[in-house]
Structure formats: structure tokens, C-alpha cells
Motif scaffolding. Structure first.
Motif: not given
Length: 143
Positions: A136-140, A101-103, A106-108, A95-98
Motif C-alpha cells: 500500500v505504501f511507497q517510500d519517500i 524485495r530490497s525494501k 532492508l527496511k526495519k 536496489d533499483f532492479d528489485q
């Protein structure tokens, strides 16, 4: 093996290390087995990645490359470029707004995060990434 990636129109980046497809696939499969969430359980995630290193899951060629970086002048050459690295194959769109939280919701899988943690442990450096709400990490996303 050398590969060159063109960025923009005025300059190029030549990777210093390129994983073979077989090396990437094997390491990716090993990192896919890391189950500790790096956003919630960073210490446990580092521990699981450390076990992969200890158990020989890292290609020897990559270990030798990372070992060679110890003699590099980090002020003169602060960046490394590695190509064909392990990464998550299905990263959900957050979600672009959150997005944080969305990560969390959703991310497994954490293959890319595991690779960054693995590199940091091999190089004996802190994990590389931005701190974002405690992350620490950012999603690419790969296009």
C-alpha cells in the motif's frame, strides 16, 4: 503558523497544517514503536496505529485539524498539505532492479507508513498510497 514551500518557479504550496518540532518528535517517537510490518502484516500495523490514537499519542491540534476536514468538499478540495510530519530518519537505499524485495530485506522502521495509516484512521478514509506488488505504501526519500 503558516509556512510556504516553493515548488518549481511558477507556483507555491501553502501547508494547511504544520506540526511543531515538539509535536513531530513526540508523534515520531510513538510511531517508531509500531513494530508490525505494514507490507507483510497490514492489519496488525493498522491495529497498532489505532492503539496509539486511542492512547492519546496524537497531538490534539492535529486531531482537530483532521476532524475539520470532514466538512470539506472533497471534489472541490481533494488534497491536503501537511508540513513537518513524522518520518523515518534512516531509510536505506533500495536496489533499483528489485526495489520491493530490497525494501522487505532492508527496511526495519515504519514511521512514515504509520503516519499515513494514522491520518487515514483519523479521517475515516482508506490508507492512501499506491498498490505495488501488494504494498500500500511507497517510500519517500528526503534530500
Amino acid at each position: 503558523m503558516t509556512a510556504e514551500a516553493t515548488v518549481g518557479t511558477n507556483w507555491t504550496i501553502t501547508p494547511e497544517f504544520v506540526f511543531t518540532d515538539a509535536e513531530r518528535a513526540a508523534l515520531e517517537a510513538a510511531l517508531d514503536g509500531v513494530t508490525a510490518n505494514p507490507y507483510r502484516l497490514h492489519g496488525a500495523h493498522r491495529f497498532q496505529v489505532g492503539r496509539l490514537i486511542a492512547n492519546g499519542a496524537v497531538p490534539e491540534r492535529f486531531r482537530a485539524y483532521v476532524d475539520s476536514l470532514a466538512t470539506r468538499d472533497r471534489a472541490a478540495e481533494p488534497v491536503v498539505v501537511v508540513k513537518n510530519v513524522p518520518h523515518d530518519r534512516d531509510v536505506p537505499v533500495f536496489d533499483f532492479d528489485q526495489p520491493v524485495r530490497s525494501k522487505y530485506e532492508l527496511k526495519k522502521t515504519f514511521v512514515a507508513e504509520g503516519f499515513l495509516a494514522l491520518f487515514a484512521q483519523l479521517a475515516n478514509t482508506p490508507t492512501i498510497g499506491y498498490v505495488n506488488d501488494g504494498d500500500v505504501f511507497q517510500d519517500i526519500y528526503r534530500s
